[in-house]
Design an enzyme around this catalytic site. Structure first.
Site, PDB file in Angstrom:
ATOM      1  N   ASP A 192       1.043  -1.035   0.052  1.00 30.43           N
ATOM      2  CA  ASP A 192       0.062  -0.066  -0.197  1.00 30.43           C
ATOM      3  C   ASP A 192       0.751   1.127  -0.111  1.00 30.43           C
ATOM      4  O   ASP A 192       2.159   0.716  -0.230  1.00 30.43           O
ATOM      5  CB  ASP A 192      -0.895   0.154   1.143  1.00 30.43           C
TER       6      ASP A 192
ATOM      7  N   ASP B 157       1.185   5.623   1.264  1.00 31.66           N
ATOM      8  CA  ASP B 157       0.608   6.184   2.585  1.00 31.66           C
ATOM      9  C   ASP B 157       1.361   7.328   2.297  1.00 31.66           C
ATOM     10  O   ASP B 157       2.629   7.836   1.369  1.00 31.66           O
ATOM     11  CB  ASP B 157       1.456   5.728   3.846  1.00 31.66           C
TER      12      ASP B 157
ATOM     13  N   ASP C  60       9.636   5.134  13.206  1.00 32.33           N
ATOM     14  CA  ASP C  60      10.276   4.147  14.389  1.00 32.33           C
ATOM     15  C   ASP C  60      11.340   3.538  13.653  1.00 32.33           C
ATOM     16  O   ASP C  60      12.635   4.179  14.086  1.00 32.33           O
ATOM     17  CB  ASP C  60       9.678   2.519  14.146  1.00 32.33           C
TER      18      ASP C  60
HETATM   19  P1  ATP Z   1       4.434  -3.141   5.443  1.00 30.43           P
HETATM   20  O1  ATP Z   1       4.457  -2.607   4.515  1.00 30.43           O
HETATM   21  O2  ATP Z   1       4.977  -4.342   6.841  1.00 30.43           O
HETATM   22  O3  ATP Z   1       2.503  -2.759   5.888  1.00 30.43           O
HETATM   23  P2  ATP Z   1       5.315  -0.407   6.685  1.00 30.43           P
HETATM   24  O4  ATP Z   1       6.767   0.431   7.226  1.00 30.43           O
HETATM   25  O5  ATP Z   1       4.488   0.554   5.629  1.00 30.43           O
HETATM   26  O6  ATP Z   1       5.921  -1.803   6.478  1.00 30.43           O
HETATM   27  P3  ATP Z   1       3.089  -0.033   8.706  1.00 30.43           P
HETATM   28  O7  ATP Z   1       3.099  -0.786   9.953  1.00 30.43           O
HETATM   29  O8  ATP Z   1       1.683  -0.182   7.480  1.00 30.43           O
HETATM   30  O9  ATP Z   1       4.607  -0.105   8.240  1.00 30.43           O
HETATM   31  O10 ATP Z   1       3.184   1.659   9.129  1.00 30.43           O
HETATM   32  C1  ATP Z   1       3.530   2.817   7.916  1.00 30.43           C
HETATM   33  C2  ATP Z   1       4.882   3.033   9.029  1.00 30.43           C
HETATM   34  O11 ATP Z   1       3.909   4.206   9.817  1.00 30.43           O
HETATM   35  C3  ATP Z   1       5.821   2.219   9.201  1.00 30.43           C
HETATM   36  O12 ATP Z   1       6.685   2.935   7.865  1.00 30.43           O
HETATM   37  C4  ATP Z   1       6.465   3.892   9.995  1.00 30.43           C
HETATM   38  O13 ATP Z   1       7.004   5.395   9.588  1.00 30.43           O
HETATM   39  C5  ATP Z   1       5.229   4.819  11.253  1.00 30.43           C
HETATM   40  N1  ATP Z   1       5.219   3.497  12.140  1.00 30.43           N
HETATM   41  C6  ATP Z   1       4.381   2.912  11.921  1.00 30.43           C
HETATM   42  N2  ATP Z   1       4.547   1.752  13.496  1.00 30.43           N
HETATM   43  C7  ATP Z   1       5.094   2.724  13.572  1.00 30.43           C
HETATM   44  C8  ATP Z   1       5.575   3.054  15.226  1.00 30.43           C
HETATM   45  N3  ATP Z   1       4.533   1.790  16.216  1.00 30.43           N
HETATM   46  N4  ATP Z   1       6.620   3.311  15.779  1.00 30.43           N
HETATM   47  C9  ATP Z   1       6.307   4.570  15.458  1.00 30.43           C
HETATM   48  N5  ATP Z   1       6.297   4.724  13.890  1.00 30.43           N
HETATM   49  C10 ATP Z   1       5.011   3.182  12.915  1.00 30.43           C
HETATM   50 MG    MG Z   2       2.318   0.147   4.957  1.00 31.48          MG
END
Ligand code: ATP
Ligand code: MG
Length: 441
Positions: free
Chosen positions: A57, A59, A138
């Site tokens: 996805d 964001d 994060d």
């Molecule tokens: P995935 O491909 O698994 O979805 P992702 O990086 O997009 O990985 P998400 O859980 O969708 O992970 O979160 C989106 C974004 O939000 C992350 O890339 C990060 O920047 C931020 N984020 C998510 N969870 C946290 C957290 N617990 N603390 C700080 N930032 C976070």
């Molecule tokens: Mg994501």
């Protein structure tokens, strides 16, 4: 706190092109831009594109407030309690749009930002600048931004270098960031396994000691993270890392306490199986995962009841209720899954009993297939003697006549061969102390 200056990487110096970005995400980015707001892609999608992975996805972050975002698009809806976000829909695709968020020093008087006594963030809905937004992400690899205004990348923390080096580094001081939100510990494991990145030594070091903080995370939040953990396609590596850092003990205490060698093999076989199924686009049910992950605890608890003279079926049923009740105080398991977990368990002692018309009935049970898969894993792990699994494999492939022959042939052998049994030697899993670089990965 000093805010970071971004390194701005112009379009001709990075490989991300608009062709790689979904139509819906581009619509959202341009929609915000045309309405006079700043709009960026952020996080996982950029990390994935730069690593050669197709993002799940996209964001979007902006300086528009949720209300302003909602007003900009026809099909937009504000959602979220912990974080207020806007879902913007284009056709089948939903794009998550967030307002830049700040996370400065904790401020007691600030009603919108509350820390618990141990430093966990309970709510953070303070809007901020892109610099502040970057600081609260994060990992550095998740803190890269793509500006729709000029197609440049904004790098606040050496993100590009870390992505190139395939290195997971927390933003800021690792121990502080884990204490703020212990879920970041299992995110470190998830990304390390999924992306095959290394965890930077400073980010890895506090894990051993802080793993028990997982116990303080609200169970509802952990269920989603759990699924992402084990359904990433890299469940085998994930399990290895969770165990190495002591996170497994914190997530599944009742199982961790009683793990035998065959339990360990069962878990590993199940994770291998899960990864294989996902690679083949076959369905994987969370119930099956929980049935596996809690099976060691269930067996131990059932053995206890048996020792106290309880009948096997009663002991199994009682143990199942107890093990699930205890686990949900750690990780919420929605009832639609926990009921299936119990059915899979319940069928285990019934699968060896195939006489008369039992086999014909069992094979039509809605959970037969899952229970049969589970039995095969137990045999593979050496928890029970092999035999019954192969019989069921043959039975499913046989026609009516052959099935009758198979059941008749059972009569000659010992009835219900290969049931519960084999010695239950237990060993306590050794716990890692502090320090030491683990050779997993
Ligand atoms: P995935 O491909 O698994 O979805 P992702 O990086 O997009 O990985 P998400 O859980 O969708 O992970 O979160 C989106 C974004 O939000 C992350 O890339 C990060 O920047 C931020 N984020 C998510 N969870 C946290 C957290 N617990 N603390 C700080 N930032 C976070
Ligand atoms: Mg994501």
């Amino acid at each position: 706190m000093r805010l970071p200056e971004p390194v701005i990487i112009p379009r001709d110096q990075h490989p991300i092109s608009r062709k790689q970005i979904s139509r819906a995400a581009l619509n959202v980015l341009y929609g915000l831009h045309d309405a006079g707001f700043e709009a960026f892609l952020v996080g996982g999608c950029l990390r994935d594109l730069l690593t050669g992975i197709q993002p799940k996805d996209f964001d979007v972050v902006t300086n528009a407030t949720p209300e302003e975002i909602e007003r900009t698009f026809r099909r937009a809806r504000i959602i979220g309690r912990r974080f207020r976000l806007v879902h913007v829909r284009f056709g089948p695709e939903v794009i998550e749009v967030a307002t830049f968020r700040a996370l400065g020093e904790a401020d007691e008087s600030d009603d919108d930002r509350r820390h618990s006594h141990d430093g966990q963030i309970l709510r953070d809905n303070v809007y901020g600048s892109i610099e502040e937004d970057a600081l609260r992400r994060d990992f550095t690899v998740n803190a890269l931004y793509y500006n729709i205004a000029d197609f440049a990348l904004y790098d606040f923390a050496g993100s590009m270098d870390d992505i190139k080096a395939r290195r997971l580094r927390l933003m800021g001081d690792p121990a502080t960031r884990y204490r703020e939100d212990p879920v970041r510990m299992i995110r470190a494991v998830r990304f390390a396994a999924k992306l095959d990145f290394d965890i930077d030594p400073a980010t890895e070091a506090p894990l051993y000691e802080l793993a028990p903080l997982m116990g303080q995370v609200p169970p509802a939040r952990l269920f989603d993270e759990m699924l992402k953990l084990f359904l990433s396609g890299q469940a085998q590596d994930t399990l290895k890392l969770l165990q190495e850092y002591g996170l497994f003990d914190a997530l599944f205490p009742a199982t961790a306490e009683v793990m035998t060698d065959s339990d360990q093999r069962l878990l590993e076989a199940a994770m291998r199986n899960t990864d294989r199924r996902l690679a083949q686009d076959k369905p994987v049910t969370p119930a099956f995962l929980f049935a596996v992950l809690l099976w060691p605890a269930l067996r131990a608890r059932q053995a206890m009841h048996l020792d106290n003279g309880m009948a096997p079926a009663v002991a199994l049923n009682k143990a199942a209720g107890q093990v699930i009740a205890e686990q949900v105080s750690q990780i919420a398991i929605p009832r639609r899954f926990s009921s299936v977990v119990r059915e899979i368990w319940d069928l285990q002692p019934r699968l060896p009993r195939r006489h008369g018309n039992r086999a014909g009935q069992l094979v039509t049970h809605p959970r037969f297939r899952a229970a049969y898969d589970f039995l095969l894993l137990r045999e593979e792990a050496g928890e029970i003697a092999p035999g019954v699994g192969q019989w069921w494999t043959d039975y499913q492939e046989a026609d009516e006549d052959a099935r009758e022959d198979m059941v008749r042939a059972l009569g000659k052998a010992a009835p219900s061969s290969g049931g519960e049994g084999s010695g239950r030697k237990r060993r306590r899993r050794r716990r890692r102390g502090g320090g030491g670089s683990g050779g997993a990965g």
